[in-house]
Design a protein around this motif. Structure first.
Motif, short mmCIF file in Angstrom:
data_model
loop_
_atom_site.label_atom_id
_atom_site.label_comp_id
_atom_site.label_asym_id
_atom_site.label_seq_id
_atom_site.Cartn_x
_atom_site.Cartn_y
_atom_site.Cartn_z
N VAL A 197 0.92 -1.33 -0.14
CA VAL A 197 0.12 -0.13 0.09
C VAL A 197 1.06 1.38 -0.18
O VAL A 197 0.64 2.39 -0.51
N LYS A 198 2.09 1.03 0.80
CA LYS A 198 2.94 2.27 0.97
C LYS A 198 3.72 3.25 -0.38
O LYS A 198 3.14 4.04 -1.08
N THR A 199 3.89 1.39 -1.12
CA THR A 199 4.39 1.99 -2.32
C THR A 199 3.06 2.33 -3.46
O THR A 199 3.76 2.86 -3.78
N ALA A 200 1.98 1.49 -3.10
CA ALA A 200 0.86 2.22 -4.40
C ALA A 200 0.74 3.88 -4.38
O ALA A 200 0.47 4.91 -5.01
N VAL A 201 0.87 4.34 -2.78
CA VAL A 201 0.09 5.36 -2.56
C VAL A 201 1.53 6.46 -2.56
O VAL A 201 1.32 7.42 -3.42
N ASN A 202 2.95 5.95 -2.48
CA ASN A 202 4.11 6.94 -3.06
C ASN A 202 4.38 7.23 -5.18
O ASN A 202 4.45 7.66 -4.76
N GLY A 203 4.09 5.90 -4.69
CA GLY A 203 3.91 5.62 -6.71
C GLY A 203 2.54 7.01 -7.50
O GLY A 203 2.89 6.63 -8.76
N GLY A 204 1.84 6.95 -6.54
CA GLY A 204 0.90 7.12 -7.28
C GLY A 204 -0.27 6.03 -7.68
O GLY A 204 -0.93 6.68 -9.15
N TYR A 205 0.12 5.02 -7.34
CA TYR A 205 -0.44 4.11 -8.66
C TYR A 205 -1.93 4.33 -8.23
O TYR A 205 -2.31 3.77 -6.72
N ASP A 206 -3.00 3.67 -9.08
CA ASP A 206 -4.64 3.13 -8.82
C ASP A 206 -4.43 1.72 -8.56
O ASP A 206 -5.61 1.04 -7.57
N LEU A 207 -3.23 1.35 -9.12
CA LEU A 207 -3.93 -0.50 -9.24
C LEU A 207 -2.02 -1.05 -9.17
O LEU A 207 -1.63 -0.54 -9.69
N VAL A 208 -1.99 -2.21 -8.76
CA VAL A 208 0.03 -2.22 -8.09
C VAL A 208 -0.01 -4.03 -8.47
O VAL A 208 -1.36 -4.43 -7.82
N SER A 209 0.12 -4.63 -9.53
CA SER A 209 0.29 -6.02 -9.12
C SER A 209 1.88 -6.80 -8.51
O SER A 209 2.64 -5.91 -9.00
N LEU A 210 1.72 -7.51 -8.17
CA LEU A 210 3.55 -8.15 -8.22
C LEU A 210 3.78 -9.45 -8.46
O LEU A 210 2.97 -10.12 -8.59
N SER A 211 4.98 -9.64 -8.80
CA SER A 211 5.80 -10.58 -9.33
C SER A 211 6.38 -11.20 -7.90
O SER A 211 7.27 -10.33 -7.57
#
Length: 418
Positions: A159-173
């Motif tokens: 969540v912190k990565t998404a907020v700091n990067g301004g992402y609306d959707l993030v998925s991970l490898s």
């Protein structure tokens, strides 16, 4: 009559015409690697994250592998408001395992999804039901698969990565857990088909149709998911994660696909046969791709991943019968200063250029193998050395993509489809 050398040169030239443009496309993707964002790391939550995430897990007969996920989610902190397990009438002990965890952690909730509509695939239907049952007070929706093993601090870090990067959707490898010799040889070759087709994890892809995603750990703003009507746009897709991510990106939202190897492990399939059958059916991504895009991807894979091994093996087998660099015999005139050898520029023959190009591609392939080595947990592996021979499985992996690209699955995760 046309001699064998002429035939070889013509065929080599033909292969060069096919391969060279594909190699240029591949290198344009791989050269972005140094620019990618660092891996997501575990983090402790902060008060602003309190109750901000609803986790949804779709299940169908997952008793043999869901326990590490349930334990991992229990270790997440107060950023997780609820964990909704959406079961599709499992015939094993999956519901019992969830109920046992629920007694220890009241954030867990078990629901059974409604009967599957004719136009839906089971996984997106279960996730859609979970979204509809999730709390509107949560800011984030996190879909996770039953075969994942999250580390403590995963959700807060994500969540912190998404907020700091301004992402609306993030998925991970994730980091893949390997156990058996066959999968150590085949699985990295199958994974490489994705790495050759798309930008590396951690690169912000600008074209929505080239966005990559992984539904095993899929974080989306709840408001965004509500704006696109949940999983409706991916309801009939067997790669619903990529289909939905590309739809969300096309709507103007920021989508990221990041390296999660430090926070997420996954044990997908048991052995090479199951890996070939189950994972191979969705790797083509045809449900999320246009027909021209699919054909372009197949051309790039064939030219840069499948052909190098085959071409180099052919040279090794037949090179004793070939003249690699034929040079004409030229008489040398004798003069007062001794013998003078005329200077003739040497132009490499097409088959020599072809050999050089494919040796280069094989070197790149082994370099990629070194790069993805941290993406694998081989501590439990028997025959782990076969991982380093996985480039020899590349022609099989590409063939699997071809087979999947022209077949619609009739069975998926215990369900039959017409």
């Amino acid at each position: 009559m046309i001699d064998s050398l002429t035939i070889l040169s013509s065929f080599s030239f033909f292969l060069l015409l096919i391969q060279v443009p594909a190699v240029a496309i591949l290198l344009s993707r791989l050269l972005k690697g140094p620019l990618r964002q660092p891996p997501v790391t575990p983090q402790n939550p902060t008060p602003d994250l309190l109750g901000s995430v609803s986790v949804v897990v779709p299940t169908l007969n997952e008793a043999l592998r869901i326990s590490p996920l349930l334990a991992g989610l229990s270790r997440q902190s107060y950023e997780v408001r609820e964990v909704i397990v959406v079961d599709s009438n499992s015939q094993d002990h999956t519901p019992d395992l969830v109920k046992a965890v629920q007694k220890q952690d009241p954030r867990f909730r078990l629901i059974t999804d409604d009967p599957l509509p004719p136009t839906w695939v089971g996984r997106p239907w279960a996730l859609h039901n979970g979204f509809l049952h999730s709390s509107e007070a949560s800011k984030w929706f996190l879909g996770m698969d039953a075969d994942t093993q999250p580390s403590p601090g995963l959700v807060a870090g994500l969540v912190k990565t998404a907020v700091n990067g301004g992402y609306d959707l993030v998925s991970l490898s994730p980091q893949f857990i390997l156990k058996y010799p066959g999968e150590c040889w085949l699985q990295p070759a199958l994974l490489m088909t994705l790495l050759y087709r798309f930008d590396p994890a951690g690169i912000n892809t600008q074209q929505p149709e080239r966005v990559m995603a992984n539904g095993q750990c899929f974080l989306c703003r709840r408001s965004v998911l509500a704006a696109v009507n949940g999983y409706t746009s991916a309801k009939s897709s067997f790669c619903d994660d990529v289909t939905l991510a590309r739809h969300i990106a096309a709507c103007g939202f920021k989508v990221g696909f990041l390296d999660g190897s430090k926070v997420l492990k996954v044990r997908m399939y048991e052995g090479a046969i199951e890996t070939w059958k189950e994972w191979g059916r969705s790797l083509d991504l045809k449900d999320a791709s246009s027909r021209p895009q699919l054909w372009t991807d197949l051309w790039v894979l064939s030219s840069t991943q499948a052909l190098p091994v085959l071409i180099i093996l052919s040279y090794l087998l037949f090179s004793p019968h070939l003249s690699i660099l034929p040079l004409p015999l030229i008489p040398t005139p004798l003069g007062e200063w001794g013998p003078r050898v005329p200077h003739h520029p040497i132009t490499p023959s097409p088959h020599l250029l072809l050999l050089g190009l494919n040796l280069f591609l094989l070197i790149v392939r082994f370099g990629m193998l070194l790069a993805i080595a941290p993406c694998y947990d081989r501590t439990q592996t028997r025959g782990g050395w076969l991982f380093w021979l996985s480039p020899l499985a590349d022609p099989l992996a590409v063939m699997r993509i071809f087979l999947s690209a022209f077949r619609t699955p009739r069975q998926w995760r215990g369900r039959n489809y017409n």
